[in-house]
Scaffold this active site. Structure first.
Site, mmCIF file in Angstrom:
data_model
loop_
_atom_site.group_PDB
_atom_site.id
_atom_site.type_symbol
_atom_site.label_atom_id
_atom_site.label_comp_id
_atom_site.label_asym_id
_atom_site.label_seq_id
_atom_site.Cartn_x
_atom_site.Cartn_y
_atom_site.Cartn_z
ATOM 1 N N LYS A 71 -6.391 -5.450 -2.230
ATOM 2 C CA LYS A 71 -5.457 -5.418 -3.364
ATOM 3 C C LYS A 71 -4.104 -6.055 -3.046
ATOM 4 C CE LYS A 71 -7.269 -1.369 -5.754
ATOM 5 N NZ LYS A 71 -6.941 -0.098 -6.411
ATOM 6 N N ASN A 92 -5.384 -5.343 -8.953
ATOM 7 C CA ASN A 92 -6.752 -4.805 -9.032
ATOM 8 C C ASN A 92 -7.602 -5.554 -10.057
ATOM 9 O OD1 ASN A 92 -5.917 -3.753 -11.517
ATOM 10 N ND2 ASN A 92 -7.132 -1.900 -11.261
ATOM 11 N N ASP A 107 -4.205 -0.010 -12.517
ATOM 12 C CA ASP A 107 -4.260 1.348 -11.947
ATOM 13 C C ASP A 107 -3.150 2.224 -12.520
ATOM 14 O OD1 ASP A 107 -6.429 0.910 -10.252
ATOM 15 O OD2 ASP A 107 -5.159 0.150 -8.643
ATOM 16 N N ALA A 134 2.110 7.710 0.511
ATOM 17 C CA ALA A 134 3.017 6.582 0.287
ATOM 18 C C ALA A 134 2.308 5.250 0.548
ATOM 19 C CB ALA A 134 4.247 6.730 1.183
ATOM 20 N N GLY A 136 -0.877 2.355 -1.024
ATOM 21 C CA GLY A 136 -1.058 1.511 -2.207
ATOM 22 C C GLY A 136 -1.273 2.332 -3.478
HETATM 23 P P1 ATR Z 1 -4.312 3.723 -0.386
HETATM 24 O O1 ATR Z 1 -4.193 2.261 -0.663
HETATM 25 O O2 ATR Z 1 -5.632 4.330 -0.844
HETATM 26 O O3 ATR Z 1 -3.150 4.496 -0.900
HETATM 27 P P2 ATR Z 1 -3.231 3.623 2.276
HETATM 28 O O4 ATR Z 1 -2.302 2.573 1.821
HETATM 29 O O5 ATR Z 1 -3.941 3.451 3.573
HETATM 30 O O6 ATR Z 1 -4.389 3.876 1.207
HETATM 31 O O7 ATR Z 1 -2.426 5.039 2.277
HETATM 32 C C1 ATR Z 1 -3.006 6.212 2.724
HETATM 33 C C2 ATR Z 1 -2.043 7.380 2.496
HETATM 34 O O8 ATR Z 1 -2.710 8.602 2.884
HETATM 35 C C3 ATR Z 1 -0.787 7.302 3.350
HETATM 36 O O9 ATR Z 1 0.268 7.897 2.645
HETATM 37 C C4 ATR Z 1 -1.170 8.144 4.565
HETATM 38 O O10 ATR Z 1 -0.061 8.713 5.271
HETATM 39 P P3 ATR Z 1 0.707 7.831 6.413
HETATM 40 O O11 ATR Z 1 1.570 6.853 5.671
HETATM 41 O O12 ATR Z 1 1.482 8.830 7.176
HETATM 42 O O13 ATR Z 1 -0.371 7.159 7.221
HETATM 43 C C5 ATR Z 1 -1.946 9.248 3.906
HETATM 44 N N1 ATR Z 1 -2.863 9.914 4.849
HETATM 45 C C6 ATR Z 1 -4.056 9.438 5.281
HETATM 46 N N2 ATR Z 1 -4.611 10.333 6.169
HETATM 47 C C7 ATR Z 1 -3.727 11.376 6.277
HETATM 48 C C8 ATR Z 1 -3.712 12.602 7.007
HETATM 49 N N3 ATR Z 1 -4.726 12.927 7.817
HETATM 50 N N4 ATR Z 1 -2.645 13.432 6.864
HETATM 51 C C9 ATR Z 1 -1.626 13.120 6.042
HETATM 52 N N5 ATR Z 1 -1.590 11.960 5.310
HETATM 53 C C10 ATR Z 1 -2.618 11.103 5.422
#
Ligand code: ATR
Length: 286
Positions: A71, A92, A107, A134, A136
């Site tokens: 994306k 998207n 989205d 925080a 995408g």
């Molecule tokens: P997407 O595009 O689906 O939002 P992403 O950009 O990889 O995916 O973002 C994943 C989010 O889930 C992030 O906010 C991540 O927190 P970090 O920025 O600290 O990495 C959060 N996340 C994923 N696994 C986590 C976990 N085990 N505990 C807390 N936050 C998690």
């Protein structure tokens, strides 16, 4: 469905793509609008994304959805973007407009329209909104919330500086970023009108630590972008505290319906597709 010489071709680029529900969803949209279209899953690796996008005009493919992990990269590869896609920093939906590619993000629309359909009296609008995550997905949600009357948009993330950055960028006046510690969350939980989970926590039954719904006002809404499982531990917990709950299935359907509308000019019934997808996901067919 019969594919004819006149059938218009659409699809989705992802890596992986085999799990995508979009082909089934778009087949429903085509059926319920009686539109002569087909929607194909394309497994596109990151190294092939640019070539795959530039193949849309010569193959006369009408457009594609873009899913994980493409994306953000797609934004950089298209000659023109909508203001929404550009602000979110993610595409998207790609539209092939007579050979010229245009990037959109539906989205944000899908999330906002689902929230409005589920809770039309908008009890969530006038207060503090907590966005967990925080990445995408959070960017699309914050973009949608920024256009509402929400008074305060609080982004809570494991990595605090990402929360601060995204809040500053997408909600400069109403936004702030915090960590996921119970002490940091508590004051916002006690005055929240809406909490949205945008992280992957819950996909495999994980709890989100630090969230104590006993602090939350009784009329608060909890929305989890995850739709499979349909009831994450977060939603189960919120339900136990009597809060209004929703999963992300409606958002999935409504973002897809908007893409379909942009491509074909036909508006499918999102409500019918939501009912269909709910029964599909709870059946053995999946
Ligand atoms: P997407 O595009 O689906 O939002 P992403 O950009 O990889 O995916 O973002 C994943 C989010 O889930 C992030 O906010 C991540 O927190 P970090 O920025 O600290 O990495 C959060 N996340 C994923 N696994 C986590 C976990 N085990 N505990 C807390 N936050 C998690």
């Amino acid at each position: 469905m019969t594919i004819r010489g006149t059938t218009r071709v659409f699809g989705v680029f992802g890596d992986p793509v085999a799990h995508s529900l979009s082909p089934l969803l778009h087949a429903q949209f085509a059926e319920n609008t009686q539109t002569d279209t087909v929607y194909v899953p394309f497994h596109v690796s990151p190294g092939n994304l640019e070539k795959a996008l530039s193949s849309l005009p010569p193959l006369n493919i009408g457009g594609v959805n873009i899913t994980v992990p493409h994306k953000e990269a797609t934004c950089e590869l298209l000659p023109a973007l909508s203001q929404t896609a550009s602000l979110i920093g993610a595409v998207n939906t790609v539209i092939n407009d007579n050979g010229r590619l245009f990037g959109e993000n539906t989205d944000s629309f899908g999330f906002h329209s689902d929230l409005c359909n589920l809770f039309p009296s908008q009890p969530w609008e006038e207060g503090t909104v907590l966005v967990i995550g925080a990445g995408g997905a959070a960017r699309a949600v914050i973009h949608a919330l920024q256009a509402t009357n929400a008074q305060e948009i609080v982004v809570a993330n494991r990595t605090v500086n990402k929360a601060v950055k995204i809040a500053q960028e997408l909600a400069p006046e109403k936004g702030q970023g915090i960590g996921l510690e119970p002490k940091e969350l508590a004051p916002f939980l006690s005055r929240m009108s809406l909490l949205v989970n945008t992280t992957s926590l819950g996909l495999k039954g994980e709890e989100i630590p630090g969230i104590d719904f006993s602090l939350a006002p009784a009329q608060a809404v909890v929305y989890d972008l995850i739709y499979n499982p349909s009831r994450t531990p977060l939603l189960a917990n919120a339900e136990q505290h009597g809060l209004l709950c929703a999963n992300g299935l409606g958002m999935l359907v409504r973002q897809g319906a908007k893409s379909f509308e942009l491509w074909t000019g036909r508006t499918p019934s999102a409500d019918r597709a939501i009912d269909w997808l709910n029964s599909f996901l709870s059946s053995d067919a999946k």
